[in-house]
Every structure is written in structure tokens, then in C-alpha cells.
Design a protein around this motif. Sequence first.
Motif, mmCIF file in Angstrom:
data_model
loop_
_atom_site.group_PDB
_atom_site.id
_atom_site.type_symbol
_atom_site.label_atom_id
_atom_site.label_comp_id
_atom_site.label_asym_id
_atom_site.label_seq_id
_atom_site.Cartn_x
_atom_site.Cartn_y
_atom_site.Cartn_z
ATOM 1 N N ALA A 262 0.960 44.757 -30.246
ATOM 2 C CA ALA A 262 -0.304 44.475 -29.552
ATOM 3 C C ALA A 262 -1.471 45.134 -30.283
ATOM 4 C CB ALA A 262 -0.234 44.951 -28.101
ATOM 5 N N THR B 47 -3.411 46.182 -22.846
ATOM 6 C CA THR B 47 -3.130 46.599 -21.473
ATOM 7 C C THR B 47 -1.632 46.641 -21.237
ATOM 8 O OG1 THR B 47 -5.157 45.527 -20.705
ATOM 9 C CG2 THR B 47 -3.524 46.056 -19.025
ATOM 10 N N ALA C 193 4.408 44.496 -18.449
ATOM 11 C CA ALA C 193 3.691 43.498 -19.237
ATOM 12 C C ALA C 193 2.773 44.209 -20.216
ATOM 13 C CB ALA C 193 2.886 42.583 -18.317
ATOM 14 N N SER D 160 -0.206 43.289 -22.748
ATOM 15 C CA SER D 160 -1.155 42.223 -23.074
ATOM 16 C C SER D 160 -2.139 42.715 -24.119
ATOM 17 C CB SER D 160 -1.950 41.803 -21.832
ATOM 18 O OG SER D 160 -1.091 41.382 -20.806
ATOM 19 N N ASP D 161 -2.635 41.767 -24.918
ATOM 20 C CA ASP D 161 -3.681 42.102 -25.878
ATOM 21 C C ASP D 161 -4.714 40.980 -25.923
ATOM 22 O OD1 ASP D 161 -3.132 40.105 -28.055
ATOM 23 O OD2 ASP D 161 -1.243 41.201 -28.222
ATOM 24 N N THR D 162 -5.842 41.298 -26.491
ATOM 25 C CA THR D 162 -6.909 40.313 -26.678
ATOM 26 C C THR D 162 -6.969 39.885 -28.132
ATOM 27 O OG1 THR D 162 -8.542 42.070 -26.981
ATOM 28 C CG2 THR D 162 -8.283 41.193 -24.743
ATOM 29 N N HIS E 265 3.715 34.822 -23.154
ATOM 30 C CA HIS E 265 2.688 33.854 -22.786
ATOM 31 C C HIS E 265 1.509 34.127 -23.704
ATOM 32 C CE1 HIS E 265 0.154 31.207 -20.496
ATOM 33 N NE2 HIS E 265 -0.774 32.159 -20.477
ATOM 34 N N SER E 266 1.054 33.087 -24.406
ATOM 35 C CA SER E 266 -0.016 33.307 -25.366
ATOM 36 C C SER E 266 -0.851 32.054 -25.531
ATOM 37 C CB SER E 266 0.584 33.702 -26.730
ATOM 38 O OG SER E 266 -0.436 34.052 -27.631
ATOM 39 N N GLY F 189 -5.283 35.825 -26.997
ATOM 40 C CA GLY F 189 -4.408 36.960 -26.754
ATOM 41 C C GLY F 189 -3.013 36.573 -26.331
ATOM 42 N N THR F 190 -2.208 37.609 -26.115
ATOM 43 C CA THR F 190 -0.788 37.434 -25.843
ATOM 44 C C THR F 190 -0.338 38.439 -24.791
ATOM 45 O OG1 THR F 190 -0.426 36.736 -28.127
ATOM 46 C CG2 THR F 190 1.524 37.509 -26.917
ATOM 47 N N THR F 191 0.630 38.015 -23.965
ATOM 48 C CA THR F 191 1.281 38.917 -23.017
ATOM 49 C C THR F 191 2.791 38.774 -23.164
ATOM 50 O OG1 THR F 191 -0.526 38.752 -21.430
ATOM 51 C CG2 THR F 191 1.606 39.525 -20.582
ATOM 52 N N THR G 289 6.234 40.092 -21.347
ATOM 53 C CA THR G 289 6.677 40.684 -20.081
ATOM 54 C C THR G 289 8.163 40.981 -20.153
ATOM 55 O OG1 THR G 289 4.977 39.452 -18.878
ATOM 56 C CG2 THR G 289 6.784 40.399 -17.577
#
Length: 154
Positions: free
Chosen positions: A48, A59, A72, A74-76, A125-126, A131-133, A135
Motif C-alpha cells: 500500500a 488506511t 482491510a 486500503s490505499d489511494t 477490490h480496486s 486505489g486498492t483495498t 481485505t
Amino acid sequence: VQACTDSFQPQARREGKTFTVRCEIADRCVMGDATRITQILNNLLSNAFKFTEPGGTVTLRQTSDGHAVFVAVSDTGCGISEGAQRHIFDKFYQGDTSHAAEGNGLGLSLALRVLQMMDGEISVHSAEGRGTTFTVRLPILMNREKQSEGHGAQ
């Protein structure tokens, strides 16, 4: 989770990125190897940060539904194309070859295999440019023990 997040705070400051941690639960025991879970979370956080530009946000959010704990990350960052998402857990696959010198394409495939051995899961999920998450789901130990007791009575 706390040890992982603590180790990335200095990197976030150094790289000019926001790192947000939201742990909504603290009293759940999960089924799994603590060392391997730490490695998986470190890998997800490292990725991330690698794919998030300065000024961006990473996050980590930890939640539970009573049966499992979810973490999870997540990134931007730049996101992952749909085509790359289909192969992201394959050994040696690197969707973004511009960062190839920084890894070997084994982290996510290893995370998937280790989580499967712990009755856990990992999903992605992206959206490109958004960004991408990732989990991670791990079963709660207490619920697993109750399930075993219930099966023994049948």
C-alpha cells in the motif's frame, strides 16, 4: 495489528503520506499463526505504501461480524486493472513492473495460501486511478470451538 501499524507510522511521516488506523474491536482471538498473520499484514501495508504517492492515504481498518475478524488495508494509489486483479494472487505475478525491483511477486500468493491453511480468506477490490483495498478474513477462535462442539453432538 498494533505492532504492524506502529512500525509503519515513521515511514508514513517520512514519505509524506497519511496513515489512518481504525481498530473497532480489541478482544477477539482468531484462528491462526501470529507470525504469519504479521507477515501478511506487513506485506499488505508495504504494498500500500509502495503504490501510494506522497500526499496520499493508507488506511488499515479492523472490524468483526461476530464470526470473523476483518482487516482491510486500503490505499489511494494507482489501483489495479481488472485483468491484473484476476492474477494478483498468482506466484511471481507483478501487475506493475515499474516496481519489479522492489519485490518478487510472491507476497500475495503466499498470503493467500497461508490464509487458506488458517481457514481465512483474502480479497481485493480496486479501481485504476482510485486505489486498492485488500481485505483479510480470519475466523474467530471462540466461534470455531463452539461449531466443533455443535458438530460433535449431532
